[in-house]
Design a protein around this motif. Structure first.
Motif, PDB file in Angstrom:
ATOM      1  N   LEU A 159      60.453  12.820  64.131  1.00 55.96           N
ATOM      2  CA  LEU A 159      59.927  13.523  65.297  1.00 55.96           C
ATOM      3  C   LEU A 159      60.392  14.981  65.291  1.00 55.96           C
ATOM      4  CD1 LEU A 159      58.312  13.501  67.914  1.00 55.96           C
ATOM      5  CD2 LEU A 159      60.345  12.618  69.087  1.00 55.96           C
ATOM      6  N   ALA A 160      61.647  15.192  64.924  1.00 57.04           N
ATOM      7  CA  ALA A 160      62.188  16.557  64.855  1.00 57.04           C
ATOM      8  C   ALA A 160      61.402  17.381  63.832  1.00 57.04           C
ATOM      9  CB  ALA A 160      63.669  16.517  64.495  1.00 57.04           C
ATOM     10  N   PHE A 161      61.097  16.784  62.687  1.00 56.76           N
ATOM     11  CA  PHE A 161      60.340  17.478  61.644  1.00 56.76           C
ATOM     12  C   PHE A 161      58.974  17.894  62.162  1.00 56.76           C
ATOM     13  CE2 PHE A 161      57.245  17.397  58.184  1.00 56.76           C
ATOM     14  CZ  PHE A 161      57.806  18.317  57.309  1.00 56.76           C
ATOM     15  N   ASP A 162      58.312  16.970  62.878  1.00 58.99           N
ATOM     16  CA  ASP A 162      56.975  17.266  63.393  1.00 58.99           C
ATOM     17  C   ASP A 162      56.999  18.312  64.508  1.00 58.99           C
ATOM     18  OD1 ASP A 162      55.710  15.566  61.633  1.00 58.99           O
ATOM     19  OD2 ASP A 162      55.686  13.863  63.013  1.00 58.99           O
ATOM     20  N   LEU A 163      58.103  18.391  65.244  1.00 59.05           N
ATOM     21  CA  LEU A 163      58.203  19.376  66.322  1.00 59.05           C
ATOM     22  C   LEU A 163      58.459  20.788  65.795  1.00 59.05           C
ATOM     23  CD1 LEU A 163      60.138  17.402  69.071  1.00 59.05           C
ATOM     24  CD2 LEU A 163      57.830  18.330  69.240  1.00 59.05           C
ATOM     25  N   GLY A 164      58.997  20.907  64.599  1.00 57.89           N
ATOM     26  CA  GLY A 164      59.179  22.230  64.013  1.00 57.89           C
ATOM     27  C   GLY A 164      60.600  22.523  63.590  1.00 57.89           C
ATOM     28  N   LYS A 221      69.165  17.220  68.415  1.00 54.03           N
ATOM     29  CA  LYS A 221      68.414  17.786  69.538  1.00 54.03           C
ATOM     30  C   LYS A 221      67.459  16.746  70.129  1.00 54.03           C
ATOM     31  CE  LYS A 221      66.259  22.200  70.689  1.00 54.03           C
ATOM     32  NZ  LYS A 221      65.678  23.423  70.170  1.00 54.03           N
ATOM     33  N   ILE A 222      66.866  15.910  69.266  1.00 54.01           N
ATOM     34  CA  ILE A 222      65.995  14.826  69.741  1.00 54.01           C
ATOM     35  C   ILE A 222      66.819  13.821  70.536  1.00 54.01           C
ATOM     36  CG2 ILE A 222      64.530  12.877  69.046  1.00 54.01           C
ATOM     37  CD1 ILE A 222      63.152  15.567  68.691  1.00 54.01           C
TER      38      ILE A 222
END
Length: 139
Positions: free
Chosen positions: A25-30, A37-38
């Protein structure tokens, strides 16, 4: 006293149901995001609308699901709707007759179509993942 909806916990629930790790999810958020942080985001009661919208697009789940889903209320509805006590009594259980209100063949065809659609989505997501990996390798 009304219980508030915990949006961070809902993000975590839906993310886990989809089998997505915090790192994914972190990767997809940028680039500004990481696993830690997630994790902190999933502990927040209320998540900013812009972040919730991004997560909604990534997970392909409506924003309203994160804002309105209450697990305790869902469990109460299920518990109050289905009484399994009745089935402990053999007389009641033997008198139970199941008459489906749908055509089983139609249901099988519908499930098959859904399976094909899911397979096509999985292939598309695999292709997208391959493109992301190629971008990472070429950087």
């Amino acid at each position: 006293m009304e219980q508030k909806i915990h949006q961070g916990r809902n993000v975590k629930r839906f993310r886990e149901m989809l089998g997505i790790k915090q790192e994914g999810l972190a990767f997809d958020l940028g680039n500004d995001w990481n696993q830690k942080k997630i994790s902190m985001l999933e502990q927040k009661d209320v998540i900013e609308d812009d972040i919730l919208n991004q997560i909604s697009e990534i997970l392909k789940i409506p924003v309203e699901a994160f804002q309105n889903f209450d697990e305790e209320q869902a469990v109460n509805i299920i518990a109050n709707t289905y009484s399994f006590q009745d089935f402990k009594d053999n007389a009641v259980a033997s008198g139970f007759s199941y008459q489906p209100s749908f055509n089983p063949v139609d249901k099988i065809v519908q499930l098959y179509d859904e399976k094909i659609a899911l397979y096509e989505r999985m292939l598309k997501e695999k292709d997208e993942m391959m493109q992301r990996l190629e971008k990472l390798i070429n950087k």
